[in-house]
Design a protein around this motif. Structure first.
Motif, PDB file in Angstrom:
ATOM      1  N   ARG A  22       0.838  -1.207   0.000  1.00 38.24           N
ATOM      2  CA  ARG A  22       0.000   0.000   0.000  1.00 38.24           C
ATOM      3  C   ARG A  22       0.875   1.260   0.000  1.00 38.24           C
ATOM      4  N   VAL A  23       1.972   1.236   0.764  1.00 36.95           N
ATOM      5  CA  VAL A  23       2.891   2.383   0.767  1.00 36.95           C
ATOM      6  C   VAL A  23       3.477   2.579  -0.629  1.00 36.95           C
ATOM      7  N   ILE A  24       3.916   1.490  -1.246  1.00 39.32           N
ATOM      8  CA  ILE A  24       4.483   1.564  -2.599  1.00 39.32           C
ATOM      9  C   ILE A  24       3.435   2.124  -3.570  1.00 39.32           C
ATOM     10  N   SER A  25       2.192   1.700  -3.431  1.00 42.52           N
ATOM     11  CA  SER A  25       1.145   2.209  -4.332  1.00 42.52           C
ATOM     12  C   SER A  25       0.915   3.705  -4.115  1.00 42.52           C
ATOM     13  N   LEU A  26       1.030   4.186  -2.876  1.00 45.92           N
ATOM     14  CA  LEU A  26       0.903   5.621  -2.610  1.00 45.92           C
ATOM     15  C   LEU A  26       2.081   6.385  -3.218  1.00 45.92           C
ATOM     16  N   LEU A  27       3.285   5.822  -3.131  1.00 49.10           N
ATOM     17  CA  LEU A  27       4.456   6.450  -3.749  1.00 49.10           C
ATOM     18  C   LEU A  27       4.273   6.540  -5.263  1.00 49.10           C
ATOM     19  N   GLU A  28       3.715   5.509  -5.849  1.00 51.93           N
ATOM     20  CA  GLU A  28       3.463   5.520  -7.293  1.00 51.93           C
ATOM     21  C   GLU A  28       2.334   6.486  -7.644  1.00 51.93           C
ATOM     22  N   LEU A  29       1.336   6.598  -6.770  1.00 49.28           N
ATOM     23  CA  LEU A  29       0.226   7.519  -6.990  1.00 49.28           C
ATOM     24  C   LEU A  29       0.719   8.969  -7.092  1.00 49.28           C
ATOM     25  N   VAL A  30       1.720   9.310  -6.298  1.00 53.01           N
ATOM     26  CA  VAL A  30       2.262  10.677  -6.325  1.00 53.01           C
ATOM     27  C   VAL A  30       3.419  10.797  -7.309  1.00 53.01           C
ATOM     28  N   GLU A  31       3.501   9.825  -8.200  1.00 51.92           N
ATOM     29  CA  GLU A  31       4.429   9.835  -9.338  1.00 51.92           C
ATOM     30  C   GLU A  31       5.897   9.867  -8.934  1.00 51.92           C
ATOM     31  N   LEU A  32       6.228   9.118  -7.887  1.00 54.33           N
ATOM     32  CA  LEU A  32       7.629   8.959  -7.502  1.00 54.33           C
ATOM     33  C   LEU A  32       8.184   7.736  -8.206  1.00 54.33           C
ATOM     34  N   LYS A  33       9.171   7.981  -9.014  1.00 53.96           N
ATOM     35  CA  LYS A  33       9.833   6.880  -9.716  1.00 53.96           C
ATOM     36  C   LYS A  33      10.750   6.169  -8.722  1.00 53.96           C
ATOM     37  N   ASP A  34      11.077   4.923  -9.003  1.00 56.60           N
ATOM     38  CA  ASP A  34      11.966   4.150  -8.135  1.00 56.60           C
ATOM     39  C   ASP A  34      11.421   4.101  -6.705  1.00 56.60           C
ATOM     40  N   SER A  35      10.160   3.712  -6.586  1.00 58.68           N
ATOM     41  CA  SER A  35       9.467   3.735  -5.301  1.00 58.68           C
ATOM     42  C   SER A  35      10.120   2.843  -4.240  1.00 58.68           C
ATOM     43  N   GLU A  36      10.739   1.742  -4.653  1.00 56.81           N
ATOM     44  CA  GLU A  36      11.423   0.870  -3.686  1.00 56.81           C
ATOM     45  C   GLU A  36      12.571   1.608  -3.010  1.00 56.81           C
ATOM     46  N   ARG A  37      13.362   2.340  -3.795  1.00 55.37           N
ATOM     47  CA  ARG A  37      14.488   3.089  -3.231  1.00 55.37           C
ATOM     48  C   ARG A  37      13.975   4.198  -2.314  1.00 55.37           C
ATOM     49  N   ILE A  38      12.954   4.888  -2.757  1.00 54.59           N
ATOM     50  CA  ILE A  38      12.404   5.988  -1.965  1.00 54.59           C
ATOM     51  C   ILE A  38      11.782   5.470  -0.673  1.00 54.59           C
ATOM     52  N   TYR A  39      11.143   4.332  -0.718  1.00 51.68           N
ATOM     53  CA  TYR A  39      10.566   3.707   0.476  1.00 51.68           C
ATOM     54  C   TYR A  39      11.621   3.583   1.570  1.00 51.68           C
ATOM     55  N   ASN A  40      12.841   3.235   1.192  1.00 48.01           N
ATOM     56  CA  ASN A  40      13.931   3.004   2.144  1.00 48.01           C
ATOM     57  C   ASN A  40      14.823   4.223   2.371  1.00 48.01           C
ATOM     58  N   SER A  41      14.470   5.370   1.792  1.00 49.16           N
ATOM     59  CA  SER A  41      15.299   6.565   1.899  1.00 49.16           C
ATOM     60  C   SER A  41      14.884   7.436   3.078  1.00 49.16           C
ATOM     61  N   TYR A  42      15.858   8.119   3.638  1.00 46.36           N
ATOM     62  CA  TYR A  42      15.615   9.098   4.685  1.00 46.36           C
ATOM     63  C   TYR A  42      15.370  10.460   4.024  1.00 46.36           C
ATOM     64  N   PRO A  43      14.659  11.359   4.697  1.00 45.91           N
ATOM     65  CA  PRO A  43      14.330  12.645   4.080  1.00 45.91           C
ATOM     66  C   PRO A  43      15.528  13.400   3.501  1.00 45.91           C
ATOM     67  N   HIS A  44      16.661  13.382   4.186  1.00 44.94           N
ATOM     68  CA  HIS A  44      17.822  14.132   3.695  1.00 44.94           C
ATOM     69  C   HIS A  44      18.410  13.541   2.415  1.00 44.94           C
ATOM     70  N   GLU A  45      18.008  12.335   2.078  1.00 45.65           N
ATOM     71  CA  GLU A  45      18.493  11.683   0.856  1.00 45.65           C
ATOM     72  C   GLU A  45      17.609  12.004  -0.355  1.00 45.65           C
ATOM     73  N   LEU A  46      16.551  12.762  -0.133  1.00 45.93           N
ATOM     74  CA  LEU A  46      15.590  13.058  -1.192  1.00 45.93           C
ATOM     75  C   LEU A  46      15.621  14.534  -1.555  1.00 45.93           C
TER      76      LEU A  46
END
Length: 175
Positions: free
Chosen positions: A64-88
């Motif tokens: 569900r988190v991955i689907s929300l990341l994809e809904l907001v058009e974030l590419k590479d959702s797996e990497r972003i799922y595991n990223s800290y805010p300062h890495e984005l």
């Protein structure tokens, strides 16, 4: 002076804290101006979205988190799922905030200067994303901004405020 704030024919100022908690995040959600100040630097993006899901829905899963990341058009959702805010980037962080706000499936999304800290290109992308989400999810958006260009692009109805009071209101064309 007592204020009255109505949502779905209910005066929010007359509700108890417990009643308000059933609305906050689920029926009404908010996107703040500066996502770096709203995101916890000690937790990954995925974990922070998961917390919102656990609190507001029965759908707290990685999928569900991955689907929300994809809904907001974030590419590479797996990497972003595991990223800290300062890495984005700023635009990615704002999309994380939008995903968190949408996690509770709100009827109303309050966007408080959500593009102020972003460059012009990313600002345009976020505005387009919000318009698309509004249509796709049948979502009402209360957009708070000082930027009249944003108002012209986003609004149907406009209320101009001064010193906390509405001084003018009408359609975007009228204003």
């Amino acid at each position: 002076i007592s204020a009255r704030i109505f949502f779905r024919r209910q005066d929010l100022n007359q509700m108890t804290e417990k009643e308000l908690n059933t609305i906050r995040g689920s029926r009404i959600a908010m996107i703040f101006q500066e996502p770096m100040l709203s995101l916890n630097p000690l937790h990954t993006a995925g974990r922070q979205i998961m917390e919102v899901l656990k609190y507001h829905t029965n759908e707290a899963s990685r999928e569900r988190v991955i689907s929300l990341l994809e809904l907001v058009e974030l590419k590479d959702s797996e990497r972003i799922y595991n990223s800290y805010p300062h890495e984005l980037s700023g635009g990615q962080r704002q999309r994380i905030m939008i995903a968190m706000a949408l996690a509770g499936k709100p009827d109303l999304l309050i966007a408080d200067e959500p593009t102020t800290a972003l460059d012009v290109t990313v600002q345009a992308q976020i505005l387009t994303l919000l318009k698309n989400l509004q249509q796709k999810l049948n979502l009402s958006i209360l957009f708070i901004t000082h930027d009249l260009g944003v108002v012209a692009n986003m609004a149907d109805k406009v209320a101009v405020m001064y010193a906390g009071k509405i001084v003018e209101k009408g359609t975007v064309d009228e204003i």
